[in-house]
Design an enzyme around this catalytic site. Structure first.
Site, mmCIF file in Angstrom:
data_model
loop_
_atom_site.group_PDB
_atom_site.id
_atom_site.type_symbol
_atom_site.label_atom_id
_atom_site.label_comp_id
_atom_site.label_asym_id
_atom_site.label_seq_id
_atom_site.Cartn_x
_atom_site.Cartn_y
_atom_site.Cartn_z
ATOM 1 N N LEU A 55 0.852 -1.175 0.000
ATOM 2 C CA LEU A 55 0.000 0.000 0.000
ATOM 3 C C LEU A 55 0.893 1.232 0.000
ATOM 4 C CD1 LEU A 55 -2.556 -0.963 2.837
ATOM 5 C CD2 LEU A 55 -2.986 -1.034 0.367
ATOM 6 N N ASP A 56 0.375 2.357 -0.515
ATOM 7 C CA ASP A 56 1.101 3.614 -0.422
ATOM 8 C C ASP A 56 1.407 3.923 1.038
ATOM 9 O OD1 ASP A 56 0.808 3.910 -3.135
ATOM 10 O OD2 ASP A 56 -0.759 5.444 -3.019
ATOM 11 N N ARG A 57 2.483 4.662 1.256
ATOM 12 C CA ARG A 57 2.893 4.994 2.626
ATOM 13 C C ARG A 57 1.765 5.654 3.422
ATOM 14 N NH1 ARG A 57 7.463 9.437 3.204
ATOM 15 N NH2 ARG A 57 5.734 10.655 2.347
ATOM 16 N N THR A 59 -1.474 5.485 2.959
ATOM 17 C CA THR A 59 -2.707 4.708 3.022
ATOM 18 C C THR A 59 -2.622 3.719 4.181
ATOM 19 O OG1 THR A 59 -2.948 4.856 0.615
ATOM 20 C CG2 THR A 59 -4.223 3.151 1.722
ATOM 21 N N ARG A 159 -6.279 7.404 -5.967
ATOM 22 C CA ARG A 159 -6.006 8.824 -5.724
ATOM 23 C C ARG A 159 -6.143 9.638 -7.012
ATOM 24 N NH1 ARG A 159 -0.537 8.340 -2.092
ATOM 25 N NH2 ARG A 159 -0.778 10.616 -1.955
#
Length: 213
Positions: A55-57, A59, A159
């Site tokens: 996952l993105d940092r 998120t 996003r």
């Protein structure tokens, strides 16, 4: 470091474990000094931990790691073949009504790293279903809680797609306006539900992670 597992473990068996990733922590080590990550912390506790997805940092939410090569390969294949079911929740700027599908490719923007952008000419699809759940205000600003179901798994897909729709995710330091970034002190995107088949039994497993915003 073992307290990290105590606080964030959702499920564990012989082949894999499911973790609640907090916002602001990398899934895997980054470049340079960015060594701290979920994977780094887990390997210190359980050396057999293997990466499956990320996952993105910024998120938060459900993240799965393998504990055996078999578990890693079987679950990773399900992600690659779109056999997993993923549901996210987000809070977006503005008053969004109803539901719909965003079908437009998302690609890396080499002129503005690390940003991504929509590119209708690209051949790889990016597909997101969205559904408005609730309307409320943050400090007098209208926002909408939405359920997001990504069918594909492109980087920054949710996003970029919400920005493309005209309703950026609140707190998104890459794609929201400077004002919208200040409404809450975190990116309001959370991996809330995940379903996949058990790597040995084939049984469908479903996991939930409470939304923190």
């Amino acid at each position: 470091m073992s307290h990290f597992l105590t606080e964030h473990l959702i499920h564990r068996d012989e082949d894999f474990m499911v973790i609640h990733k907090p916002a602001g922590l990398l899934s895997v080590p980054g470049k340079g000094d960015l060594h701290d990550s979920v994977l780094t912390r887990l390997v210190e506790i359980e050396p057999n931990t293997l990466l499956i997805h990320r996952l993105d940092r910024d998120t938060s939410g459900i993240l799965v790691f393998g504990l055996t090569k078999h578990g890693q390969s079987q679950i990773a294949r399900q992600f690659q073949d779109r056999q997993t079911a993923k549901i996210y929740q987000a809070v977006v700027a503005g008053h969004l009504v109803g539901e719909g599908t965003i079908d437009i490719p998302v690609v890396y923007d080499p002129t503005r790293p690390p940003l991504h952008m929509v590119d209708p000419s690209h051949t790889k699809p990016a597909l997101t279903h969205w559904q408005a759940i609730e309307h409320f205000e943050i400090n007098g600003n209208a926002v909408t809680r939405v359920k997001l179901t990504p069918i594909t798994g492109r980087s920054h897909q949710l996003r970029v797609h919400m920005q493309y729709l005209g309703h950026p995710i609140v707190g998104d330091t890459l794609y929201a306006t400077p004002e919208q970034q200040q409404w809450l002190a975190r990116l309001c995107l959370h991996a809330a539900q995940l379903s996949f088949s058990h790597p040995r039994t084939g049984q469908t497993l479903s996991f939930d992670c409470a939304v923190p915003f």
